[in-house]
Write an enzyme that holds these catalytic residues in place. Structure first.
Site, PDB file in Angstrom:
ATOM      1  N   GLU A   1     -23.312 -27.516 -25.103  1.00 55.61           N
ATOM      2  CA  GLU A   1     -24.669 -28.247 -24.813  1.00 55.61           C
ATOM      3  C   GLU A   1     -25.743 -27.806 -25.992  1.00 55.61           C
ATOM      4  O   GLU A   1     -26.388 -28.672 -26.342  1.00 55.61           O
ATOM      5  CB  GLU A   1     -25.382 -27.951 -23.595  1.00 55.61           C
TER       6      GLU A   1
ATOM      7  N   HIS B   1     -24.897 -27.283 -29.120  1.00 51.18           N
ATOM      8  CA  HIS B   1     -24.338 -28.135 -30.151  1.00 51.18           C
ATOM      9  C   HIS B   1     -25.003 -29.511 -30.130  1.00 51.18           C
ATOM     10  O   HIS B   1     -25.414 -30.185 -30.937  1.00 51.18           O
ATOM     11  CB  HIS B   1     -23.004 -28.239 -30.697  1.00 51.18           C
TER      12      HIS B   1
ATOM     13  N   GLN C   1     -16.597 -17.386 -43.928  1.00 49.07           N
ATOM     14  CA  GLN C   1     -17.747 -16.684 -43.256  1.00 49.07           C
ATOM     15  C   GLN C   1     -16.957 -15.613 -41.985  1.00 49.07           C
ATOM     16  O   GLN C   1     -17.659 -14.958 -41.595  1.00 49.07           O
ATOM     17  CB  GLN C   1     -18.577 -17.449 -42.339  1.00 49.07           C
TER      18      GLN C   1
ATOM     19  N   SER D   1     -19.615 -20.774 -28.436  1.00 48.81           N
ATOM     20  CA  SER D   1     -18.068 -21.042 -28.133  1.00 48.81           C
ATOM     21  C   SER D   1     -17.576 -19.788 -27.918  1.00 48.81           C
ATOM     22  O   SER D   1     -16.413 -19.880 -27.186  1.00 48.81           O
ATOM     23  CB  SER D   1     -17.709 -21.406 -29.602  1.00 48.81           C
TER      24      SER D   1
HETATM   25  P1  AMP Z   1     -21.458 -23.041 -34.534  1.00 48.52           P
HETATM   26  O1  AMP Z   1     -20.383 -24.190 -34.225  1.00 48.52           O
HETATM   27  O2  AMP Z   1     -21.414 -21.793 -34.027  1.00 48.52           O
HETATM   28  O3  AMP Z   1     -21.490 -22.510 -36.094  1.00 48.52           O
HETATM   29  O4  AMP Z   1     -23.049 -23.737 -34.236  1.00 48.52           O
HETATM   30  C1  AMP Z   1     -23.287 -24.787 -34.940  1.00 48.52           C
HETATM   31  C2  AMP Z   1     -24.950 -24.912 -34.735  1.00 48.52           C
HETATM   32  O5  AMP Z   1     -25.191 -24.756 -33.394  1.00 48.52           O
HETATM   33  C3  AMP Z   1     -25.734 -23.816 -35.448  1.00 48.52           C
HETATM   34  O6  AMP Z   1     -26.801 -24.067 -35.979  1.00 48.52           O
HETATM   35  C4  AMP Z   1     -25.894 -22.686 -34.179  1.00 48.52           C
HETATM   36  O7  AMP Z   1     -27.325 -21.887 -34.479  1.00 48.52           O
HETATM   37  C5  AMP Z   1     -26.200 -24.066 -33.061  1.00 48.52           C
HETATM   38  N1  AMP Z   1     -26.113 -23.252 -31.684  1.00 48.52           N
HETATM   39  C6  AMP Z   1     -25.121 -22.565 -31.383  1.00 48.52           C
HETATM   40  N2  AMP Z   1     -25.226 -22.125 -30.014  1.00 48.52           N
HETATM   41  C7  AMP Z   1     -26.477 -22.688 -29.774  1.00 48.52           C
HETATM   42  C8  AMP Z   1     -27.255 -22.525 -28.535  1.00 48.52           C
HETATM   43  N3  AMP Z   1     -27.038 -22.059 -27.349  1.00 48.52           N
HETATM   44  N4  AMP Z   1     -28.472 -23.406 -28.490  1.00 48.52           N
HETATM   45  C9  AMP Z   1     -28.706 -24.097 -29.514  1.00 48.52           C
HETATM   46  N5  AMP Z   1     -28.149 -23.966 -30.715  1.00 48.52           N
HETATM   47  C10 AMP Z   1     -26.940 -23.371 -30.750  1.00 48.52           C
END
Ligand code: AMP
Length: 282
Positions: free
Chosen positions: A34, A36, A60, A185
C-alpha cells in the site's frame, strides 16, 4: 496500462506527451504494498500521465545485502500498479541502466555521511545514481518518494537542487500496518514471531512523541527512553536511534524547530527503518 522495458520504446511514448501533459514518476523496486500504491495514486491525482519504474537496483545493495533475495513478484505488481492508476510500468534491464562501460556515478555528500550512509557504505551512491538516470530518461515534471526512507528523500532532494533537475519533488507520509509497523517489502521476510515484535520501533517513536508533547526537549533523555523500550525485546538489535535536524540530518540535542527521529534495527536477518517528523515550535 502499458508495460515497457526498453528505454527507446519508453521515450517514443513519452516524447509526444511532454508538450501538454504533466508527467509523474514513481521510482520503485517492486514487491508493491500500500505504501507504493499510495504514491502512485497521489501521482495520478496530481499528474496527467504516471510512470512507475520497477527496477531492483544492484548498485544500492552492499555485497552482504539481500539483492538476490529481494522479493520479486512482477505479475502481482503489474496488476496492482494498474489498479492504482499507473499509465506506464517501466521495467528496465540492468544491462540498459548500467552498460558495462559506465564511468559516471552520483555522490551526494553531507546528508549521506551518517545513519544509513554510514551503516551501508555506497548505498546512497547507488540510489542517487539510479534516480539521476531515471530522471534523465523519463524527464518527469514531478517525482514521488515515501517518508519511510527519510534520509533517501533528503539525498534526492539535494541532488535535484545541486544538479538543477527541473523536477518537483513530492514526499508522501509513511503507510503503516494496523499495528503501526511501517509497510516494507522486507516485512515479508520476518518470521511470525519477529513480525509480532516489529511494531516496537514505531511504539518507541510514539513514546518519544509523547515525551515531546509533555514538554521534554533533551534529545539524549528521549533517545535513552526509546532504547530502553526497544531493548525490552531481546531479539531486536538497534543500529541507531537519532534525533536530527530534518534538513541536514546532523544530530541535535536540544529539540527545537523541524526535527526528525530516526531509528534502524535488525530483527533476526531483517533490517527495518522508521522515522517520525516533529515540528517543535512551542
Ligand atoms: P522501494 O520499492 O522500497 O524502493 O520504495 C519505493 C518508494 O516507495 C520509495 O520512495 C519509498 O520511500 C516508498 N515507500 C516504501 N515504503 C513505504 C511506506 N510504508 N509508505 C510510504 N511510502 C513507502
Amino acid at each position: 496500462m502499458k508495460t515497457i522495458s526498453k528505454i527507446n520504446a519508453l521515450q517514443k511514448i513519452l516524447d509526444p506527451l511532454r508538450r501538454n501533459k504533466k508527467i509523474g514518476l514513481v521510482p520503485t523496486m517492486g514487491a508493491f504494498h500500500e505504501g507504493h500504491l499510495s504514491l502512485m495514486r497521489r501521482a495520478k491525482l496530481e499528474c496527467d500521465y504516471v510512470v512507475a519504474s520497477l527496477f531492483v537496483n544492484p548498485l544500492q545493495f552492499g555485497p552482504q545485502e539481500d539483492f538476490k533475495r529481494y522479493p520479486r513478484d512482477w505479475v502481482a505488481d503489474r496488476k496492482s500498479a494498474e489498479t492504482a492508476g499507473v499509465d506506464l510500468l517501466w521495467t528496465p534491464s540492468v544491462g540498459e541502466i548500467y552498460p558495462s562501460t559506465d564511468q559516471t556515478f552520483v555522490d551526494v555528500k553531507g546528508v549521506t555521511r551518517r545513519w544509513e550512509g554510514a551503516v551501508r557504505p555506497g548505498h546512497f551512491r547507488g540510489v542517487a545514481t539510479v534516480v539521476a538516470k531515471l530522471f534523465q530518461i523519463v524527464r518527469p515534471d514531478q517525482a514521488y518518494f515515501g517518508q519511510k526512507d527519510y534520509q533517501q528523500t533528503r539525498v534526492i532532494q539535494k541532488m535535484i537542487r545541486d544538479l538543477h533537475f527541473n523536477i518537483s519533488f513530492r514526499m508522501l507520509p509513511t503507510l503503516r500496518e494496523r499495528d503501526g509497523l511501517a509497510m516494507s517489502s522486507r516485512n515479508q521476510r520476518l518470521s511470525p514471531a519477529d513480525r509480532k515484535i516489529a511494531p516496537i520501533l514505531y511504539q518507541a517513536l510514539q513514546r518519544a512523541e509523547e515525551c515531546v508533547g509533555q514538554g521534554k526537549r533533551e534529545g539524549r533523555a528521549i533517545i535513552a527512553r526509546m532504547e530502553r523500550m526497544i531493548r525490552s525485546e531481546p531479539r531486536v538489535q538497534i543500529d541507531y536511534i537519532a534525533l536530527c535536524d530534518s534538513e541536514t540530518l546532523e544530530p541535535i540535542d536540544r529539540l527545537t524547530g523541524k526535527v526528525v527521529l530516526l531509528v534502524a534495527a535488525r530483527i533476526g536477518p531483517v533490517r527495518l527503518i522508521d522515522n517520525l517528523l516533529l515540528n517543535i515550535d512551542y
